[in-house]
Design a protein around this motif. Structure first.
Motif, mmCIF file in Angstrom:
data_model
loop_
_atom_site.group_PDB
_atom_site.id
_atom_site.type_symbol
_atom_site.label_atom_id
_atom_site.label_comp_id
_atom_site.label_asym_id
_atom_site.label_seq_id
_atom_site.Cartn_x
_atom_site.Cartn_y
_atom_site.Cartn_z
ATOM 1 N N THR A 1 0.822 -1.212 0.000
ATOM 2 C CA THR A 1 0.000 0.000 0.000
ATOM 3 C C THR A 1 0.853 1.256 0.000
ATOM 4 O O THR A 1 0.601 2.201 -0.772
ATOM 5 C CB THR A 1 -0.930 0.007 1.224
ATOM 6 O OG1 THR A 1 -1.769 -1.159 1.186
ATOM 7 C CG2 THR A 1 -1.795 1.264 1.244
ATOM 8 N N TRP B 1 -5.430 0.374 10.259
ATOM 9 C CA TRP B 1 -6.878 0.152 10.253
ATOM 10 C C TRP B 1 -7.636 1.044 11.231
ATOM 11 O O TRP B 1 -8.880 1.022 11.234
ATOM 12 C CB TRP B 1 -7.189 -1.310 10.554
ATOM 13 C CG TRP B 1 -7.063 -2.193 9.355
ATOM 14 C CD1 TRP B 1 -7.685 -2.046 8.143
ATOM 15 C CD2 TRP B 1 -6.269 -3.385 9.246
ATOM 16 N NE1 TRP B 1 -7.324 -3.058 7.289
ATOM 17 C CE2 TRP B 1 -6.463 -3.904 7.936
ATOM 18 C CE3 TRP B 1 -5.423 -4.066 10.109
ATOM 19 C CZ2 TRP B 1 -5.833 -5.062 7.486
ATOM 20 C CZ3 TRP B 1 -4.797 -5.211 9.662
ATOM 21 C CH2 TRP B 1 -5.001 -5.702 8.374
ATOM 22 N N LYS C 1 -10.473 3.060 9.733
ATOM 23 C CA LYS C 1 -11.631 2.244 9.359
ATOM 24 C C LYS C 1 -12.401 1.806 10.595
ATOM 25 O O LYS C 1 -13.639 1.761 10.593
ATOM 26 C CB LYS C 1 -11.161 1.024 8.556
ATOM 27 C CG LYS C 1 -12.275 0.183 7.963
ATOM 28 C CD LYS C 1 -13.203 0.995 7.068
ATOM 29 C CE LYS C 1 -12.480 1.691 5.947
ATOM 30 N NZ LYS C 1 -13.393 2.502 5.121
ATOM 31 N N GLU D 1 -13.155 7.827 3.650
ATOM 32 C CA GLU D 1 -13.472 6.422 3.404
ATOM 33 C C GLU D 1 -12.225 5.617 3.066
ATOM 34 O O GLU D 1 -12.078 4.473 3.486
ATOM 35 C CB GLU D 1 -14.487 6.336 2.255
ATOM 36 C CG GLU D 1 -15.027 4.940 2.010
ATOM 37 C CD GLU D 1 -16.106 4.935 0.946
ATOM 38 O OE1 GLU D 1 -15.795 4.586 -0.212
ATOM 39 O OE2 GLU D 1 -17.256 5.298 1.274
ATOM 40 N N ASN D 2 -11.291 6.221 2.340
ATOM 41 C CA ASN D 2 -10.074 5.521 1.914
ATOM 42 C C ASN D 2 -8.871 6.454 2.050
ATOM 43 O O ASN D 2 -8.289 6.881 1.058
ATOM 44 C CB ASN D 2 -10.221 5.041 0.468
ATOM 45 C CG ASN D 2 -9.075 4.145 0.024
ATOM 46 O OD1 ASN D 2 -8.210 3.773 0.813
ATOM 47 N ND2 ASN D 2 -9.055 3.792 -1.250
ATOM 48 N N GLU E 1 -12.276 -3.400 2.230
ATOM 49 C CA GLU E 1 -12.663 -2.640 3.428
ATOM 50 C C GLU E 1 -12.610 -1.142 3.200
ATOM 51 O O GLU E 1 -13.221 -0.363 3.937
ATOM 52 C CB GLU E 1 -11.807 -3.045 4.635
ATOM 53 C CG GLU E 1 -10.387 -2.513 4.646
ATOM 54 C CD GLU E 1 -9.394 -3.474 4.043
ATOM 55 O OE1 GLU E 1 -8.240 -3.501 4.502
ATOM 56 O OE2 GLU E 1 -9.765 -4.196 3.100
ATOM 57 N N TRP E 2 -11.876 -0.714 2.153
ATOM 58 C CA TRP E 2 -11.748 0.719 1.868
ATOM 59 C C TRP E 2 -12.796 1.206 0.863
ATOM 60 O O TRP E 2 -12.716 2.329 0.379
ATOM 61 C CB TRP E 2 -10.339 1.022 1.378
ATOM 62 C CG TRP E 2 -9.305 0.584 2.363
ATOM 63 C CD1 TRP E 2 -8.480 -0.491 2.266
ATOM 64 C CD2 TRP E 2 -9.021 1.170 3.635
ATOM 65 N NE1 TRP E 2 -7.695 -0.612 3.379
ATOM 66 C CE2 TRP E 2 -7.998 0.397 4.243
ATOM 67 C CE3 TRP E 2 -9.525 2.271 4.328
ATOM 68 C CZ2 TRP E 2 -7.474 0.695 5.495
ATOM 69 C CZ3 TRP E 2 -9.002 2.565 5.582
ATOM 70 C CH2 TRP E 2 -7.995 1.785 6.155
ATOM 71 N N SER F 1 -16.349 4.758 6.932
ATOM 72 C CA SER F 1 -15.496 4.587 8.116
ATOM 73 C C SER F 1 -16.193 5.208 9.331
ATOM 74 O O SER F 1 -16.358 6.417 9.365
ATOM 75 C CB SER F 1 -14.139 5.265 7.901
ATOM 76 O OG SER F 1 -13.484 4.766 6.769
#
Length: 591
Positions: free
Chosen positions: A307, A442, A445, A534-535, A543-544, A548
């Motif tokens: 990532t 994380w 999230k 959100e991402n 999950e992204w 969130s």
């Protein structure tokens, strides 16, 4: 490859009321957070216990205020006795191995992220999931209760070798009720782990969304699946061993206690047992346990490196194969923990071969991580720093394993601080670095807010320096023959090593204090951190693609469809350098 699809609606209705939503929740995300904070509580207690142990080692006459209230016999006037030192060390090791290193990487992060990453609405068995958490919590309560019984925790160490652990209070303090509570705690923990492992395996096999083939699963999912299989096979053995140990101690059986044993001039009413049987059973669990703690970190680190390097993972299929190889070989090497137990030299030789072989897949994964980072457009977030730190401490600690894999060298090093330094670096520090990396990654999230990156980077720098200052000198102490488990160093040949222990203790106290920055950052950010997008990391896995924090059923009643791999970075996609897994087919993909 066949895909296992789930078009079923959510298994259960949205929770109503505080108790059902936050306490006895069926939502995998809430259960994952519960596991995470159970591990946070355990690591705080374990860290304080390690401070007490280190303080006693270098300043054995120092009175610790209030400790006598916890155990008048173990710490009269606040001064720790040698027996109570062993009790605190037993509790520290048990807490860290079972309720931190086993719990947070697998049950915490895995419960939270795995269903969303495969496009599922929840775990396969939500009620079983809730039961597994509360079973684990009950095991923790039983273990912590040993602090408050008359004799305190057992002095038998986290490995609980019989006959010391099997003959009751005749053998010393803490080996009566404290040892019973220890055995009950670990047996209960095994039940919770078995329930969780079944849930992870079924969820991964049966609930993947449309398009989510095995080779499109994030490496985190592979790691959690392999760890669940290891847990299913190994915790069943440990559960049986704990039951047999409790029976030996309380029901007069003789599985682990030989005939004619005198303890404090008292003949023990046992016949025909073998302490080596416990060692075989325990280490058949114990070596897979090393990988139960570290393999989830392998998945998390692979995920984070890709990532923030903005590159596809180098050798995705090779990493999957290596993780499967590590899982298989972990059951072949338990005997290397028993090189000094009197086994046949031929058996020692046979166990040393797979012990050396298992280093090969771990080495290949480490090289692939470096290849993933090389040439990437690195983003040095706190999560990325801890991922890079994971590689450093894992490789450094792993080099010590090359020495211990040789029976001729292990005979000298086994009872020394070399082993303490080795397994803390490989199993302890590396796994905790993976936990830190996962937390910073994380957190947006999980809680919908961002952690403070400046505080996070300060936390990383001082933690990274601190763990090297603590555990590297232990390797050199071991080479000098410094025994482990000693409560004090009165031998003349050990006196010159005391300054090294003082340095380690000061480093441990300072590094522990630095973790207060992390706890402040964690709890402050939950309530006051900036709102997360959100991402925020521009990541690609499922999950992204959801808000969130995510809604109750993860995807708002929609069933995601996967058209891409999990690490499609380094592409030109309408001004972005990545392609989400759920983007329509035909989007540019990385080579």
């Amino acid at each position: 490859m066949a895909e296992h699809l789930s078009e079923a609606v959510h298994h259960h209705a949205p929770p109503q009321g505080f108790i059902r939503k936050y306490v006895f929740s069926l939502d995998h995300k809430v259960i994952g957070i519960q596991y995470y904070f159970l591990a946070i509580l355990s690591v705080m207690v374990g860290m304080v216990l390690s401070w007490l142990v280190r303080i006693h080692l270098v300043w054995p006459k120092v009175a610790i205020p209030g400790l006598q209230a916890l155990s008048a016999a173990g710490a009269p006037g606040g001064i720790i006795t040698p027996e109570y030192y062993l009790s605190l060390m037993t509790l520290h090791g048990t807490l860290m191995v079972f309720f931190v290193l086993t719990t947070a990487p697998q049950a915490g992060f895995g419960n939270y992220a795995l269903p969303i990453q495969i496009g599922a609405e929840d775990m396969a068995f939500p009620r079983l999931n809730m039961l597994s958490f509360w079973t684990t919590f009950l095991g923790l309560v039983c273990l912590l209760a040993t602090l408050f019984v008359k004799d305190g925790p057992p002095i038998s160490g986290w490995t609980a070798y019989p006959p010391l652990s099997a003959v009751g209070s005749d053998a010393g303090p803490g080996l009566g009720l404290g040892q019973d509570l220890w055995g009950i705690s670990i047996a209960i923990f095994c039940v919770g782990s078995l329930l969780g492992a079944l849930n992870f395996i079924v969820t991964t096999v049966d609930l993947r969304c449309k398009g989510m083939g095995l080779m499109r699963m994030p490496l985190t999912v592979w790691a959690w699946l392999i760890t669940a299989i290891l847990s299913l096979l190994s915790f069943a053995v440990l559960f049986a061993a704990c039951v047999l140990l409790i029976l030996d101690k309380n029901a007069g059986t003789s599985f682990f206690v030989p005939a004619g044993l005198l303890v404090n001039e008292k003949l023990q009413p046992h016949s025909g047992g073998s302490p080596l049987l416990w060692q075989h059973l325990f280490w058949f669990f114990g070596h897979p346990e090393v990988y139960i703690a570290i393999v989830p970190g392998f998945g998390v680190i692979s995920h984070i490196l890709s990532t923030f390097a903005r590159k596809p993972v180098l050798g995705y299929k090779v990493i999957v194969g290596c993780l499967l190889s590590i899982g298989f070989l972990s059951f072949m090497v338990w005997g290397h923990h028993m090189f000094v137990s009197g086994m046949s030299p031929y058996s020692g030789f046979l166990f040393s071969i797979p012990t050396l072989i298992i280093t090969l897949p771990a080495t290949i994964v480490s090289l692939l991580w470096l290849g993933t980072v090389f040439g990437g457009r690195l983003r040095f977030t706190t999560a990325m720093l801890f991922a890079l730190g994971f590689i450093s401490v894992f490789v450094t600690g792993g080099l010590g394993g090359m020495f211990l894999a040789q029976p001729s060298l292990d005979i000298f090093l086994h009872g020394t601080y070399f082993v303490v330094g080795h397994f803390h670096m490989v199993m302890g520090v590396a796994a905790i670095f993976g936990m830190f990396a996962g937390t910073y990654f994380w957190f947006p999230k999980m809680f919908g807010r961002m952690m403070n990156e400046k505080i996070g980077k300060i936390h990383f720098i001082f933690t990274f320096i601190g763990v090297y200052c603590i555990f590297m000198p232990m390797h050199f102490l071991g080479l000098e023959g410094n025994p482990r488990r000693y409560a004090s160093f009165v031998n003349e040949f050990l006196q010159p090593l005391l300054p090294v222990h003082e340095f380690i203790t000061i480093a441990a106290l300072a590094t522990g204090a630095v973790q207060l920055l992390f706890f402040f950052n964690l709890f402050w950010s939950i309530f006051k951190g900036p709102k997360a997008a959100e991402n925020p990391w521009e990541a690609t896995s499922l999950e992204w693609t959801v808000p969130s924090p995510p809604p109750f059923d993860n995807f708002g009643g929609k069933h995601p469809v996967v058209s891409h791999g999990p690490y499609e970075y380094g592409v030109d996609n309408n001004g972005k350098d990545y392609v989400m897994q759920s983007d329509p087919a035909g989007q540019p993909a990385s080579s």
